[in-house]
Design a protein around this motif. Structure first.
Motif, mmCIF file in Angstrom:
data_model
loop_
_atom_site.group_PDB
_atom_site.id
_atom_site.type_symbol
_atom_site.label_atom_id
_atom_site.label_comp_id
_atom_site.label_asym_id
_atom_site.label_seq_id
_atom_site.Cartn_x
_atom_site.Cartn_y
_atom_site.Cartn_z
ATOM 1 N N SER A 53 5.464 -2.251 -3.086
ATOM 2 C CA SER A 53 4.405 -2.778 -3.935
ATOM 3 C C SER A 53 3.508 -1.611 -4.298
ATOM 4 O O SER A 53 3.268 -0.602 -3.384
ATOM 5 C CB SER A 53 3.766 -3.908 -3.329
ATOM 6 N N ILE A 54 2.827 -1.786 -5.279
ATOM 7 C CA ILE A 54 1.630 -0.946 -5.563
ATOM 8 C C ILE A 54 0.313 -1.483 -5.377
ATOM 9 O O ILE A 54 0.073 -2.456 -6.008
ATOM 10 C CB ILE A 54 1.746 -0.459 -7.210
ATOM 11 N N PRO A 55 -0.252 -1.105 -4.305
ATOM 12 C CA PRO A 55 -1.565 -1.659 -3.917
ATOM 13 C C PRO A 55 -2.750 -1.527 -5.320
ATOM 14 O O PRO A 55 -2.497 -0.762 -5.798
ATOM 15 C CB PRO A 55 -2.116 -0.710 -2.856
ATOM 16 N N HIS A 56 -3.589 -2.603 -5.113
ATOM 17 C CA HIS A 56 -4.873 -2.481 -5.959
ATOM 18 C C HIS A 56 -5.425 -1.095 -5.939
ATOM 19 O O HIS A 56 -5.595 -0.770 -4.747
ATOM 20 C CB HIS A 56 -5.872 -3.656 -6.032
ATOM 21 N N ASP A 103 -2.988 -6.330 -9.251
ATOM 22 C CA ASP A 103 -2.948 -6.396 -7.787
ATOM 23 C C ASP A 103 -1.360 -5.951 -7.384
ATOM 24 O O ASP A 103 -0.695 -5.355 -8.270
ATOM 25 C CB ASP A 103 -3.024 -7.918 -7.230
ATOM 26 N N GLU A 104 -0.925 -6.174 -6.145
ATOM 27 C CA GLU A 104 0.229 -5.602 -5.700
ATOM 28 C C GLU A 104 1.397 -6.523 -6.342
ATOM 29 O O GLU A 104 2.480 -5.822 -6.625
ATOM 30 C CB GLU A 104 0.383 -5.672 -4.093
ATOM 31 N N ARG A 105 1.014 -7.826 -6.679
ATOM 32 C CA ARG A 105 2.203 -8.453 -7.286
ATOM 33 C C ARG A 105 2.519 -8.244 -8.735
ATOM 34 O O ARG A 105 3.379 -8.118 -9.342
ATOM 35 C CB ARG A 105 2.007 -10.083 -7.119
ATOM 36 N N PHE A 106 1.258 -8.143 -9.567
ATOM 37 C CA PHE A 106 1.317 -7.922 -10.680
ATOM 38 C C PHE A 106 0.614 -6.752 -11.189
ATOM 39 O O PHE A 106 -0.699 -6.512 -11.718
ATOM 40 C CB PHE A 106 0.814 -9.033 -11.634
#
Length: 149
Positions: free
Chosen positions: A3-6, A26-29
């Motif tokens: 995931s890509i952290p905020h 955020d990590e999810r979107f």
């Protein structure tokens, strides 16, 4: 794909252009937003130098001569640009603006960046993607990083 952290810093670049993106989602979107664009005016080698390659005299008695490869000024310019980008990334990491760093670049550029990074910067890298996405729109970069099709 991780995931890509905020607030992660995503650097997408090659030897001519680099995009500094920030995940505002955020990590999810993730929602990647362009912060900075660096461009390198690096013309082809033929436009940067006109000298003929040098020659080497191996032995005076034998009379042998051999040519030396021409300098690739374009390649040198790309390596200088990579060092410039690496120093910008280092400033951002040291100021606290790049705790999580994602690099997206072709193999030669990744190698040049790795060689120019301080160990503190290397410690903040969470992902390296071996791909040239510099000319892709931001939404396409998001798709590649999240694995969405």
């Amino acid at each position: 794909m991780p995931s890509i952290p905020h607030d992660a810093l995503i650097v997408v670049g090659d030897g001519r252009k680099a995009l500094f993106l920030r995940n505002q989602g955020d990590e999810r979107f993730p929602n990647l937003v362009t912060e900075t664009v660096f461009e390198n005016a690096n013309p082809p080698s033929r436009e940067q130098g006109t000298d003929r390659p040098g020659r080497v005299h191996e032995a005076v008695r034998l009379g042998r001569r051999s040519a030396v490869d021409a300098t690739d000024w374009h390649d040198i310019g790309e390596h200088r640009f990579a060092r410039t980008i690496a120093s910008s990334i280092e400033r951002m990491v040291r100021s606290g603006n790049g705790r999580a760093l994602i690099l997206v670049a072709p193999p030669r550029t990744l190698s040049a960046l790795r060689g120019a990074f301080h160990p503190d910067v290397r410690a903040s890298i969470i992902l390296e993607v071996n791909k040239d996405l510099t000319r892709s729109p931001v939404w396409d970069i998001e798709k590649h990083l999240t694995g969405a099709n």
